[in-house]
Enzyme design. Sequence first.
Site, PDB file in Angstrom:
ATOM      1  N   ALA A   1       3.490  -0.326  11.868  1.00  0.00           N
ATOM      2  CA  ALA A   1       4.508  -1.300  11.414  1.00  0.00           C
ATOM      3  C   ALA A   1       5.275  -1.964  12.546  1.00  0.00           C
ATOM      4  O   ALA A   1       6.197  -2.735  12.291  1.00  0.00           O
ATOM      5  CB  ALA A   1       5.495  -0.671  10.427  1.00  0.00           C
ATOM      6  N   ALA A   2       4.888  -1.723  13.797  1.00  0.00           N
ATOM      7  CA  ALA A   2       5.610  -2.378  14.897  1.00  0.00           C
ATOM      8  C   ALA A   2       5.468  -3.895  14.817  1.00  0.00           C
ATOM      9  O   ALA A   2       6.449  -4.633  14.983  1.00  0.00           O
ATOM     10  CB  ALA A   2       5.088  -1.870  16.241  1.00  0.00           C
ATOM     11  N   GLY A   3       4.248  -4.375  14.572  1.00  0.00           N
ATOM     12  CA  GLY A   3       4.037  -5.810  14.461  1.00  0.00           C
ATOM     13  C   GLY A   3       4.764  -6.408  13.277  1.00  0.00           C
ATOM     14  O   GLY A   3       5.293  -7.528  13.361  1.00  0.00           O
ATOM     15  N   ASP A   4       4.795  -5.677  12.163  1.00  0.00           N
ATOM     16  CA  ASP A   4       5.496  -6.168  10.977  1.00  0.00           C
ATOM     17  C   ASP A   4       7.002  -6.215  11.213  1.00  0.00           C
ATOM     18  O   ASP A   4       7.696  -7.128  10.758  1.00  0.00           O
ATOM     19  CB  ASP A   4       5.186  -5.266   9.777  1.00  0.00           C
TER      20      ASP A   4
ATOM     21  N   GLN B   1      10.050   5.946  16.005  1.00  0.00           N
ATOM     22  CA  GLN B   1      10.202   6.733  14.782  1.00  0.00           C
ATOM     23  C   GLN B   1       8.863   6.792  14.050  1.00  0.00           C
ATOM     24  O   GLN B   1       8.064   5.866  14.135  1.00  0.00           O
ATOM     25  CB  GLN B   1      11.255   6.099  13.863  1.00  0.00           C
TER      26      GLN B   1
ATOM     27  N   GLU C   1      -4.175  -9.565   4.064  1.00  0.00           N
ATOM     28  CA  GLU C   1      -4.586  -8.348   3.351  1.00  0.00           C
ATOM     29  C   GLU C   1      -4.720  -8.576   1.853  1.00  0.00           C
ATOM     30  O   GLU C   1      -4.929  -7.629   1.095  1.00  0.00           O
ATOM     31  CB  GLU C   1      -3.608  -7.198   3.626  1.00  0.00           C
TER      32      GLU C   1
ATOM     33  N   THR D   1       1.501 -11.214  20.663  1.00  0.00           N
ATOM     34  CA  THR D   1       2.133  -9.934  20.969  1.00  0.00           C
ATOM     35  C   THR D   1       1.187  -9.105  21.836  1.00  0.00           C
ATOM     36  O   THR D   1      -0.023  -9.098  21.627  1.00  0.00           O
ATOM     37  CB  THR D   1       2.502  -9.170  19.687  1.00  0.00           C
TER      38      THR D   1
ATOM     39  N   ALA E   1       3.063  -2.881  24.525  1.00  0.00           N
ATOM     40  CA  ALA E   1       4.060  -2.397  25.484  1.00  0.00           C
ATOM     41  C   ALA E   1       4.427  -3.438  26.533  1.00  0.00           C
ATOM     42  O   ALA E   1       5.457  -3.317  27.203  1.00  0.00           O
ATOM     43  CB  ALA E   1       3.554  -1.129  26.166  1.00  0.00           C
ATOM     44  N   ARG E   2       3.583  -4.488  26.665  1.00  0.00           N
ATOM     45  CA  ARG E   2       3.884  -5.540  27.649  1.00  0.00           C
ATOM     46  C   ARG E   2       4.721  -6.662  27.056  1.00  0.00           C
ATOM     47  O   ARG E   2       4.977  -7.675  27.729  1.00  0.00           O
ATOM     48  CB  ARG E   2       2.584  -6.084  28.222  1.00  0.00           C
TER      49      ARG E   2
ATOM     50  N   ASN F   1      -1.866 -10.760  17.614  1.00  0.00           N
ATOM     51  CA  ASN F   1      -1.985  -9.871  18.763  1.00  0.00           C
ATOM     52  C   ASN F   1      -3.142 -10.346  19.643  1.00  0.00           C
ATOM     53  O   ASN F   1      -3.762 -11.377  19.364  1.00  0.00           O
ATOM     54  CB  ASN F   1      -2.134  -8.410  18.321  1.00  0.00           C
TER      55      ASN F   1
ATOM     56  N   ASN G   1       0.830  -1.200   0.000  1.00  0.00           N
ATOM     57  CA  ASN G   1       0.000   0.000   0.000  1.00  0.00           C
ATOM     58  C   ASN G   1       0.862   1.247   0.000  1.00  0.00           C
ATOM     59  O   ASN G   1       1.977   1.237   0.528  1.00  0.00           O
ATOM     60  CB  ASN G   1      -0.868   0.070   1.266  1.00  0.00           C
TER      61      ASN G   1
END
Length: 322
Positions: free
Chosen positions: A261-264, A297, A152, A232, A235-236, A196, A24
């Site tokens: 994009a944290a999980g990716d 970031q 997706e 996931t 923060a924990r 998650n 995307n």
Amino acid sequence: MSSKPSSSSSAAPPPRIVVLGSLNMDIVLRVPHAPAAGETLLGHSIAHIPGGKGANQAVSCAREGGRVGMIGCVGNDAHGQALRDALERDGIDTAALRTSPSEPTGTALILVEDGGQNRIVMIPGANAQAEIDQAALRQQLQGAAFLVTQFEIPMDQVARAISVAHEAGCKVLLNPSPVQPIAEPLWPRIDTLVVNEIEAEALCGQAADSPQEAALAGQALRAKGIARVVVTLGARGAVAIDADGARHHPAPKVQAVDTTAAGDTFLGALAVALGEGQSFDEAVRLGIRAAALCIQQPGAQPSIPQRDAVLQSPMPADWIAL
């Protein structure tokens, strides 16, 4: 429980990973807060940033040192060319990336609040036309450490790819997001599942809001035939579940700027570390460190760290058996 620090395997060739998924163009609006119904809000900025779960995971794998091939579909437009160029700058093989003559490149509208939380609306566009060539995929998977995929793109293509990988003897790492039911025959063909809290509960019917609940949910998912599950918890940190039981991996405390994009990022680091032969716990630990850097970031792909930066980042606390 003590743990060994994660390290790169410089002596071994980099693991090869095939990523099937979405691409995307992210249109990122930075706002003080998400607008309420009927509210007009003055935002801070707008930016066009390469994204999509598939492309983000491919970039994370590449920046962690993997040799990556991307399978997906973009439109015959400027956004599609920009996404292709971005992947190639990270050394990702785009030979299997199709161009749709009729659909525009997928787009995601992302609202990022001052507190770092995000809200995302995705328009699939060309992602809905993603198709796999079974013979070509079988050849691509020869010698690959993992097929990595998500939800997706059309589910029938994901299911077909998982079946091809299983037949080819290639392990499947699945991130079922956005969450959808998984057909029963597919469960035993998945080696590693990354979910998650919301996805875990949707797939097994058990809450996964705490590390203890996540461990139980992960065991329920493993019972469907999966070797390894990671739940996931933001923060924990994350909970890793396999045949040896469940372990809670805490995350370091950092100031979140943007969680996009944290999980990716986590998944890419996990996949490469497992492909290098690191232990499950070491791989989860590396993923947490990578994700912690990512959320400090802004943006999706620009925030995904390189392996060297991850290895220089602070070590989280030791994991805890549950």
